[in-house]
Design a protein around this motif. Structure first.
Motif, PDB file in Angstrom:
ATOM      1  N   LEU A 124       0.976  -1.232  -0.167  1.00  0.00           N
ATOM      2  CA  LEU A 124      -0.157  -0.174   0.057  1.00  0.00           C
ATOM      3  C   LEU A 124       0.684   1.129   0.067  1.00  0.00           C
ATOM      4  O   LEU A 124       1.677   1.454   0.886  1.00  0.00           O
ATOM      5  N   GLY A 125       0.816   1.901  -1.345  1.00  0.00           N
ATOM      6  CA  GLY A 125       1.598   3.100  -1.158  1.00  0.00           C
ATOM      7  C   GLY A 125       0.864   4.490  -0.889  1.00  0.00           C
ATOM      8  O   GLY A 125      -0.225   4.612  -1.590  1.00  0.00           O
ATOM      9  N   LEU A 126       1.186   5.243   0.102  1.00  0.00           N
ATOM     10  CA  LEU A 126       0.770   6.435   0.334  1.00  0.00           C
ATOM     11  C   LEU A 126       1.297   7.654  -0.006  1.00  0.00           C
ATOM     12  O   LEU A 126       2.612   7.955   0.214  1.00  0.00           O
ATOM     13  N   ASP A 171     -13.766   3.337  -8.313  1.00  0.00           N
ATOM     14  CA  ASP A 171     -14.151   4.093  -7.011  1.00  0.00           C
ATOM     15  C   ASP A 171     -13.243   3.641  -5.794  1.00  0.00           C
ATOM     16  O   ASP A 171     -12.770   2.241  -6.033  1.00  0.00           O
ATOM     17  N   THR A 172     -12.872   4.200  -4.900  1.00  0.00           N
ATOM     18  CA  THR A 172     -11.858   3.767  -3.955  1.00  0.00           C
ATOM     19  C   THR A 172     -12.429   2.474  -3.163  1.00  0.00           C
ATOM     20  O   THR A 172     -11.394   1.663  -3.020  1.00  0.00           O
ATOM     21  N   GLY A 173     -13.546   2.103  -2.867  1.00  0.00           N
ATOM     22  CA  GLY A 173     -13.977   1.159  -2.202  1.00  0.00           C
ATOM     23  C   GLY A 173     -13.722  -0.144  -3.224  1.00  0.00           C
ATOM     24  O   GLY A 173     -13.184  -1.156  -2.415  1.00  0.00           O
ATOM     25  N   THR A 174     -14.017  -0.117  -4.433  1.00  0.00           N
ATOM     26  CA  THR A 174     -13.696  -1.170  -5.398  1.00  0.00           C
ATOM     27  C   THR A 174     -12.220  -1.576  -5.240  1.00  0.00           C
ATOM     28  O   THR A 174     -11.773  -2.575  -5.435  1.00  0.00           O
ATOM     29  N   LEU A 175     -11.397  -0.408  -5.322  1.00  0.00           N
ATOM     30  CA  LEU A 175      -9.800  -0.524  -5.481  1.00  0.00           C
ATOM     31  C   LEU A 175      -9.471  -1.425  -4.201  1.00  0.00           C
ATOM     32  O   LEU A 175      -8.555  -2.365  -4.497  1.00  0.00           O
ATOM     33  N   VAL A 176     -10.089  -0.998  -3.027  1.00  0.00           N
ATOM     34  CA  VAL A 176      -9.606  -1.849  -1.978  1.00  0.00           C
ATOM     35  C   VAL A 176     -10.141  -3.224  -1.928  1.00  0.00           C
ATOM     36  O   VAL A 176      -9.239  -4.286  -1.759  1.00  0.00           O
ATOM     37  N   ASP A 177     -11.379  -3.495  -2.525  1.00  0.00           N
ATOM     38  CA  ASP A 177     -11.588  -4.973  -2.648  1.00  0.00           C
ATOM     39  C   ASP A 177     -10.564  -5.858  -3.429  1.00  0.00           C
ATOM     40  O   ASP A 177     -10.440  -6.991  -3.368  1.00  0.00           O
ATOM     41  N   ILE A 178     -10.350  -5.176  -4.754  1.00  0.00           N
ATOM     42  CA  ILE A 178      -9.463  -5.648  -5.744  1.00  0.00           C
ATOM     43  C   ILE A 178      -8.220  -5.938  -5.004  1.00  0.00           C
ATOM     44  O   ILE A 178      -7.725  -7.152  -5.048  1.00  0.00           O
ATOM     45  N   PHE A 179      -7.541  -4.993  -4.323  1.00  0.00           N
ATOM     46  CA  PHE A 179      -6.187  -5.144  -3.631  1.00  0.00           C
ATOM     47  C   PHE A 179      -6.335  -6.189  -2.495  1.00  0.00           C
ATOM     48  O   PHE A 179      -5.448  -7.235  -2.321  1.00  0.00           O
ATOM     49  N   ARG A 180      -7.567  -6.198  -1.726  1.00  0.00           N
ATOM     50  CA  ARG A 180      -7.806  -7.445  -0.699  1.00  0.00           C
ATOM     51  C   ARG A 180      -7.732  -8.809  -1.462  1.00  0.00           C
ATOM     52  O   ARG A 180      -7.369  -9.866  -0.935  1.00  0.00           O
ATOM     53  N   VAL A 192      -8.924   1.244   6.237  1.00  0.00           N
ATOM     54  CA  VAL A 192      -8.832   0.221   5.316  1.00  0.00           C
ATOM     55  C   VAL A 192      -8.283  -0.909   5.980  1.00  0.00           C
ATOM     56  O   VAL A 192      -7.203  -0.969   6.573  1.00  0.00           O
ATOM     57  N   ASP A 193      -9.345  -2.030   6.127  1.00  0.00           N
ATOM     58  CA  ASP A 193      -9.051  -3.475   6.686  1.00  0.00           C
ATOM     59  C   ASP A 193      -8.673  -4.584   5.671  1.00  0.00           C
ATOM     60  O   ASP A 193      -9.587  -4.979   5.255  1.00  0.00           O
ATOM     61  N   VAL A 194      -7.472  -4.718   5.508  1.00  0.00           N
ATOM     62  CA  VAL A 194      -6.995  -5.710   4.543  1.00  0.00           C
ATOM     63  C   VAL A 194      -6.042  -6.605   5.272  1.00  0.00           C
ATOM     64  O   VAL A 194      -5.345  -6.573   5.944  1.00  0.00           O
ATOM     65  N   PRO A 195      -6.174  -8.184   5.041  1.00  0.00           N
ATOM     66  CA  PRO A 195      -5.961  -9.116   5.878  1.00  0.00           C
ATOM     67  C   PRO A 195      -4.317  -9.300   5.546  1.00  0.00           C
ATOM     68  O   PRO A 195      -3.780  -8.681   4.232  1.00  0.00           O
ATOM     69  N   ARG A 213       2.181  12.750  13.802  1.00  0.00           N
ATOM     70  CA  ARG A 213       2.185  11.546  14.536  1.00  0.00           C
ATOM     71  C   ARG A 213       0.972  10.896  14.127  1.00  0.00           C
ATOM     72  O   ARG A 213       0.904   9.598  14.029  1.00  0.00           O
ATOM     73  N   ALA A 214      -0.231  11.504  14.419  1.00  0.00           N
ATOM     74  CA  ALA A 214      -1.555  10.799  14.406  1.00  0.00           C
ATOM     75  C   ALA A 214      -1.616  10.323  12.815  1.00  0.00           C
ATOM     76  O   ALA A 214      -1.710   9.073  12.558  1.00  0.00           O
ATOM     77  N   ARG A 215      -1.085  10.961  11.597  1.00  0.00           N
ATOM     78  CA  ARG A 215      -0.962  10.352  10.573  1.00  0.00           C
ATOM     79  C   ARG A 215      -0.391   9.162  10.324  1.00  0.00           C
ATOM     80  O   ARG A 215      -0.569   8.243   9.507  1.00  0.00           O
ATOM     81  N   MET A 216       1.020   9.263  10.767  1.00  0.00           N
ATOM     82  CA  MET A 216       1.820   8.177  10.576  1.00  0.00           C
ATOM     83  C   MET A 216       1.229   6.933  11.359  1.00  0.00           C
ATOM     84  O   MET A 216       1.303   5.767  10.866  1.00  0.00           O
ATOM     85  N   ALA A 217       0.674   7.104  12.580  1.00  0.00           N
ATOM     86  CA  ALA A 217       0.083   6.271  13.527  1.00  0.00           C
ATOM     87  C   ALA A 217      -0.969   5.313  12.780  1.00  0.00           C
ATOM     88  O   ALA A 217      -1.012   4.249  12.559  1.00  0.00           O
ATOM     89  N   GLN A 218      -1.720   6.251  12.118  1.00  0.00           N
ATOM     90  CA  GLN A 218      -2.802   5.659  11.492  1.00  0.00           C
ATOM     91  C   GLN A 218      -2.354   4.888  10.100  1.00  0.00           C
ATOM     92  O   GLN A 218      -2.779   3.690   9.709  1.00  0.00           O
ATOM     93  N   ALA A 219      -1.464   5.318   9.450  1.00  0.00           N
ATOM     94  CA  ALA A 219      -0.867   4.428   8.357  1.00  0.00           C
ATOM     95  C   ALA A 219      -0.016   3.208   8.773  1.00  0.00           C
ATOM     96  O   ALA A 219      -0.329   2.167   8.154  1.00  0.00           O
ATOM     97  N   PHE A 220       0.416   3.094   9.998  1.00  0.00           N
ATOM     98  CA  PHE A 220       0.940   1.958  10.368  1.00  0.00           C
ATOM     99  C   PHE A 220       0.026   1.109  10.708  1.00  0.00           C
ATOM    100  O   PHE A 220       0.088  -0.270  10.732  1.00  0.00           O
ATOM    101  N   GLY A 221      -1.152   1.638  11.157  1.00  0.00           N
ATOM    102  CA  GLY A 221      -2.211   0.729  11.793  1.00  0.00           C
ATOM    103  C   GLY A 221      -2.743   0.023  10.529  1.00  0.00           C
ATOM    104  O   GLY A 221      -3.724  -1.167  11.039  1.00  0.00           O
ATOM    105  N   ARG A 222      -2.669   0.147   9.296  1.00  0.00           N
ATOM    106  CA  ARG A 222      -2.942  -0.692   8.332  1.00  0.00           C
ATOM    107  C   ARG A 222      -2.228  -1.924   8.126  1.00  0.00           C
ATOM    108  O   ARG A 222      -2.738  -2.926   7.552  1.00  0.00           O
TER     109      ARG A 222
END
Length: 913
Positions: free
Chosen positions: A732-734, A768-777, A794-797, A836-845
Motif C-alpha cells: 500500500l503506497g501512500l 471507485d476507492t472502495g472497489t480498488l480496496v476490494d481488488i487489492f484485498r 482500510v482493513d486488509v488481511p 504523528r497521528a497520520r503516521m500512526a494511522q498509516a502504520f495501523g493498516r
C-alpha cells in the motif's frame, strides 16, 4: 448446468503487461494497441470493465459487451470483485492462471451467465423480461443475447414500484428505563459474544467495563457520562462496546447509536452484531444502518429516469439500478449492496441524480413515500436496539433538529479521532458560486435546456399559491429575488470579468482579490488559491453590501412563506387534503434548511467588513482542478468545531463513548479531550487506555530510507518499484500529492505488470476507492497507490498487505485554516501531533491480527526523532539506505537495533504536552 459459449464475438483483455484477443472459438493471440483499437471500433468485443480497458488502450470511446454489466443484470444486489479472479470465484469457474488466459475466460464467464438466465430456477428472474425489453429499446449491447436465453413469463411481472414493500408507522418509543449494569453481567455478555473457544483478552474485558460506564444514570442534566478510550489495534473494541450496549438496550428498552467515520467499519459492525442476534428476522428488527439521504436511491428520481428523464448510457444505468432496487436489502447506493463499480462503468453518467443530493425531497407528497428506502430506515431505527450511523449524520440530525422524539441518548463514537474533522466539515459555511446556483435552482426550478423532474417553489406549492394569497405573494417574491443569484454560465462570466447580478459581482471581486494577493505560486501549478479575509479591496466591500441586500431580499419572503405554511398545517383550511398537506410538510422541512443557509451567508457578509470574530476563521478561495477554476467564494470555519458538537450532541446525551486506536492523535489526554469536545463539558470525562496485544517487535519493522532525494521523481518511482518487487506485491503506497502519485504510477506500472505484480491507483484508474480496496484485498500480488482516503479505515488481511510505503513525512498543508489553528493550539507541537497521528494511522493498516507481519517504509532523509513515537511500543525502527531496505524486505523480519526507544526517551524529556 452446462456451460456454453454461444457467442459470435471475440474477447479482448489488456493489462500493463500486454494485450490479448480471443476469437469466438477461444483461440488467443497477442495484439498491439493499434490492432486492438481498430478491431474494437468495428466489432463488438466481450470485455471486463470497459473504462479500465479504454484507459489501458488509450481509446476513450471504447465500448462493447462488458461482462460486469451482464453480471449486474443477472445478479443484481450481489457483489463480485471486478477482476477475472473475482468473477471466476463468484461463478465457480477456474481462475485464469495468467493475463493471456483472461480473454478465453471471459467467453466462458459469459456462457455461464447466459446459461443462468435460461435456468428455470434463476432466483432473480422476476422483472428481468420487462427490463430486458426496455434495455433492447435503449440498444444495450447485451439485450439481444439476454432475450435469446430469457423465456417470456406466463403472466406479466409486477412493476418495480408495486413489488417494493411498504413500511409501517409505529408508536413512538417510550423513554428507556433507568438501569445499572453490573460488572458480572457485562463480562458474561462479552463472554457469550466472544465465544467459549476464543482467546481470552484482558484488555478487551477491561475495555468492556470502561464502556459500560456510559450507561450509568447521569448525575445532572447537561453532564453526560463521557468516556474517552484509546485501545490499540487487536484489543477487540467492537465486541468490547457491543457487549454493554446490547445488554443495556435489552434491559432498558432503549436504543444505542454507534457512529463510525468509514463504511468499512460499518460493515464490520453489521457482521459483529449478528453474534448478538443470530436469527435473521430478529437481527433485521434490532439492528439498523442509518446514513445520510444522499446515500439512498430516490424512487421518484428513478421513476423519472425510467420514463425518459435520462438518455443514452445514463438511461441504461437507470434500468440496471431498477433491477437492483427490486432485490436490495436497504436501497443504499453508496457502500450498500449496489456494486461500487457499476456507476463507474458508465463514465459521464447520472448515478448521482438517482439520489437526493440537493435536498429536493417532497416527503409525504411523494407517490412512493410509503416505500421510500430513507423513510423505512428512519422508522426502523426508532424501534431498533442498535443503530449504526456515521459522524456526519449524527451531527446533521442534531443541528437540524431531526428525530427529536427519538434523539439518541447513548452514543458510541468509534473512530473517534475523526470527530474533529467531521465536525469541521459539518459546521462550516461556504458562500460560493456553486452553492448559490443550487439555491437558485431550488427556488426557480429548471431554466433553459435543463431536464428532469426538478421543480421550483411555484410548481411544488401551486395549490398554496392558488388558495393562500399571502403565501402566493411570498412564493412570487422569492422567485423574483432568486434571479439575483448566479445562474448557468456564471463561472465563465466571472472569469471573463462580465458578471451579471450582485452575487456574481461579489464572486468576481473575490476572484480578482485572491489572484492579486496569492503568494503561494500555486496558480502556475494548477492548485487552488486562497487569501485571508483581511483589509478587503474596495471592490469587495462594495460588492459585499450589494450581495447582502440581495440575500436579505430572498430570505424575507422565504421566512414569510415558512410562517404561512406553519399556519396552514396548524389550522388547515378545507382545501388542504391529505396530498396537499403532505406537500406542504415536505416543503417546510427543506425550506427551513434553506433559510438557515441564507442566514449563515448574511452573517458571513456582515462580518466580512466588520470586526473579527475570534471563534471563526474566514477566508476567500478559488477552488481549482488541473488548472481550471471550479468554484469561487467565501469560507467560514469554526476555529474549534467541537464547540457546537458539545452543545448540540454531547450535552443533551446521557452517555457518550469516544474510542479509537489513536484517540490521543499523537498527543496526550488533553489532546483527546480537545478533539472529541470533552474539554467543553462542565465535568471531567473518564479516561481509559489499553495497548495492543500484538508483538510488534517480531511482527513489524519500520524502515526510514534516507537516500531517496526529495523532488527526484525518477528516484521516487524507482524506490517504489524496488520495494514492491522485493515484497512480491501486497504493498500500500501512500502519497501526500496526487501529482506525485500519478507520476510514480506512470513510471512503474508496466514494469511491475511484466513481473506479474498488478498495480492500481486512486486518481488514475477509473474505479471507485472502495472497489480498488476490494481488488487489492482479493489479490495478494496486487499493490495499491492512494492518498489520505487509504491512510485510515482500510482493513486488509496480512496476506494481501505486507508493506506500507509513505513517500514522505505527511506534513500538514499550511493553508489559512491550519495556520490559525496552529497559532491557537501550540505552534510546532500542533504540527507534530497531526504528523504523528497520520503516521500512526498509516502504520495501523499493516498489522491487523496476530498472524500478520510486514514492513513500514518511510522515504525521507530527515525524520525528526520526536516523530518516531507515532509507532507502537516495541516496533523496531531503523534508518537505512534503499538497498538495505530492499534486502530487509526480501529476507523478512529479523532482530534489529531499535531506534524508537531513544525517541521515546527524548519525547518524554521534552515535556511537549
Amino acid at each position: 448446468m452446462a456451460v456454453e459459449t454461444p457467442l459470435a464475438f471475440p474477447a479482448l483483455h489488456a493489462s500493463h503487461a500486454g494485450i490479448w484477443l480471443a476469437s469466438p472459438d477461444g483461440q488467443v493471440r497477442t495484439v498491439g494497441k493499434g490492432e486492438a483499437v481498430g478491431r474494437a471500433a468495428e466489432t463488438p468485443m466481450v470485455m471486463l470493465n470497459a473504462p479500465l480497458l479504454a484507459q489501458r488502450l488509450g481509446y476513450a470511446e471504447l465500448s462493447g459487451l462488458d461482462v460486469l454489466e451482464l453480471f449486474a443484470f443477472v445478479h443484481p444486489a450481489r457483489f463480485v470483485v471486478p477482476t477475472a479472479k473475482g468473477m471466476a470465484d463468484m461463478l465457480g469457474l477456474p481462475t485464469p492462471p495468467a493475463d493471456q488466459a483472461i480473454p478465453a475466460f471471459l467467453l466462458a464467464a459469459t456462457g455461464k451467465l447466459l446459461a443462468t438466465i435460461a435456468d428455470p430456477d434463476w432466483p432473480e428472474r422476476e422483472g428481468a423480461w420487462d427490463s430486458a425489453q426496455a434495455l433492447m429499446r435503449l440498444r444495450w449491447p447485451w439485450a439481444n443475447l439476454v432475450l435469446r436465453h430469457l423465456a417470456k413469463p406466463d403472466k406479466p411481472d409486477r412493476w418495480l414500484f408495486a413489488r417494493l414493500p411498504e413500511w409501517e408507522e409505529a408508536a413512538p418509543r417510550s423513554p428507556p428505563h433507568v438501569v445499572t449494569l453490573g460488572d458480572d453481567v457485562v463480562q458474561g455478555q462479552l463472554a457469550s459474544l466472544v465465544g467459549g473457544d476464543a482467546e481470552t483478552r484482558q484488555g478487551q474485558r477491561d475495555f468492556a467495563q470502561a464502556a459500560a460506564r456510559i450507561f450509568a444514570p447521569r448525575a445532572r442534566k447537561g453532564e453526560p457520562n463521557m468516556v474517552l478510550a484509546e485501545a490499540g489495534t487487536g484489543i477487540g473494541k467492537t465486541l468490547g462496546y457491543l457487549a454493554p450496549a446490547s445488554l443495556w438496550a435489552k434491559t432498558a428498552h432503549g436504543a444505542v447509536w454507534i457512529s463510525t467515520f468509514t463504511k468499512a467499519l460499518q460493515r464490520q459492525l453489521v457482521r459483529e452484531a449478528k453474534r448478538i442476534y443470530p436469527d435473521a428476522e430478529t437481527f433485521k428488527s434490532k439492528v439498523v444502518v442509518r446514513k445520510g439521504r444522499e446515500n439512498y436511491l430516490c424512487l421518484l428520481n428513478l421513476e423519472d429516469a425510467l420514463q425518459g428523464g435520462f438518455a443514452g448510457r445514463a438511461a441504461t444505468l437507470a434500468h440496471l439500478v431498477a433491477r437492483w432496487a427490486a432485490y436490495t436489502k436497504d436501497g443504499d447506493m453508496i457502500g450498500g449492496d449496489l456494486p461500487g463499480w457499476l456507476p463507474t462503468l458508465f463514465r459521464r453518467n447520472g448515478s448521482t441524480a438517482l439520489t437526493d443530493r440537493r435536498g429536493e425531497c417532497i416527503y409525504a407528497g411523494c407517490p412512493h413515500y410509503k416505500k421510500c428506502f430513507i423513510e423505512r430506515a428512519a422508522r426502523a431505527s426508532v424501534q431498533a436496539d442498535i443503530v449504526i450511523a456515521n459522524h456526519a449524520l449524527m451531527m446533521v440530525n442534531a443541528a437540524r433538529g431531526r428525530d427529536e422524539v427519538s434523539r439518541p441518548t447513548r452514543i458510541i463514537f468509534d473512530e473517534g479521532h475523526h470527530l474533529f474533522d467531521a465536525a469541521d466539515s459539518m459546521f462550516a459555511a461556504a458562500l460560493t458560486g456553486q452553492e448559490t446556483v443550487e439555491l437558485r435552482r431550488w427556488v426557480i426550478g429548471p431554466e433553459g435546456k435543463s431536464r428532469g423532474r426538478r421543480r421550483g417553489l411555484a410548481a411544488r406549492l401551486a395549490d398554496v399559491a392558488s388558495y393562500d394569497e399571502e403565501g402566493g405573494v411570498a412564493i412570487e417574491m422569492a422567485r423574483m429575488a432568486a434571479e439575483a443569484l448566479p445562474g448557468e454560465g456564471w463561472l465563465g462570466r466571472v472569469a471573463e470579468g462580465t458578471p451579471s447580478g450582485p452575487l456574481e459581482r461579489l464572486l468576481s471581486a473575490i476572484r480578482t482579490m485572491v489572484f492579486a494577493r496569492d503568494e503561494s505560486n500555486a496558480a502556475e501549478s494548477g492548485y487552488g488559491l486562497e487569501t485571508e479575509l483581511a483589509d478587503p479591496d474596495p471592490a469587495v466591500i462594495d460588492a459585499v453590501a450589494d450581495a447582502q441586500i440581495a440575500l436579505e431580499a430572498l430570505a424575507r419572503p422565504l421566512t414569510v412563506l415558512g410562517q404561512r405554511l406553519e399556519a396552514l398545517v396548524s389550522d388547515p383550511p378545507d382545501w388542504l387534503d391529505g396530498a396537499a398537506r403532505a406537500r406542504v410538510e415536505g416543503a417546510m422541512a427543506s425550506l427551513g434548511w434553506r433559510i438557515d443557509t441564507l442566514r449563515a451567508w448574511i452573517s458571513m457578509l456582515a462580518r466580512a467588513v466588520g470586526p473579527v470574530d475570534p471563534d471563526f476563521v474566514d477566508w476567500l478561495a478559488i477552488d481549482r482542478f488541473e488548472g481550471r477554476d471550479m468554484d469561487v467564494g467565501m469560507h467560514r470555519h469554526w476555529l474549534d468545531p467541537m464547540k457546537p458538537v458539545a452543545d448540540i450532541v454531547l450535552k443533551p446525551s446521557h452517555g457518550v463513548l469516544a474510542t479509537s486506536a489513536t484517540l490521543r492523535s499523537g498527543g496526550d489526554w488533553r489532546t483527546a479531550e480537545e478533539r472529541t469536545g470533552a474539554v467543553h463539558l462542565d465535568h471531567q470525562a473518564a479516561h481509559f487506555s489499553a495497548t495492543s496485544p500484538f508483538d510488534y517487535a517480531t511482527q513489524s519493522e519500520v524502515l526510514i530510507v534516507t537516500d531517496v532525494k526529495r523532488g527526484d521523481m525518477g528516484a521516487l518511482a524507482g524506490a517504489y518499484a524496488s520495494l514492491i518487487s522485493a515484497s512480491g506485491g501486497g504493498a500500500l503506497g501512500l502519497f501526500t500529492a496526487i501529482r506525485r502519485l500519478r507520476s510514480t504510477y506512470a513510471r512503474i506500472a508496466d514494469r511491475l505488470a511484466r513481473d506479474g505484480l498488478p498495480l492500481y491507483a486512486q486518481h488514475v484508474d477509473p474505479i471507485d476507492t472502495g472497489t480498488l480496496v476490494d481488488i487489492f484485498r482479493d489479490d495478494p500480488h496486487a499493490s495499491l497507490l492512494g492518498t489520505d482516503a487509504l491512510r485510515d479505515g482500510v482493513d486488509v488481511p496480512g496476506h494481501s498487505l505486507r508493506l506500507v510505503i509513505m513517500e514522505q513525512v505527511p506534513w500538514p498543508r499550511p493553508d489559512i485554516l491550519h495556520r490559525a489553528r496552529r497559532l491557537a493550539y501550540g505552534g510546532n507541537d500542533y504540527d507534530d501531533r497531526i504528523i504523528r497521528a497520520r503516521m500512526a494511522q498509516a502504520f495501523g493498516r499493516l498489522i491487523r491480527s496476530s498472524g500478520d507481519k510486514g514492513h513500514f517504509v518511510l522515504l525521507s532523509s530527515a525524520v525528526p526523532s520526536r516523530l518516531l513515537t507515532a509507532f507502537p511500543p516495541g516496533a523496531p525502527v531503523r534508518r537505512v539506505t534503499l538497498e538495505e531496505a530492499v534486502n530487509s524486505i526480501k529476507t523478512g523480519l529479523s532482530p534489529v537495533t531499535n531506534l524508537r526507544q531513544d525517541a521515546v526517551e527524548d519525547f518524554d524529556k521534552s515535556n511537549l504536552f
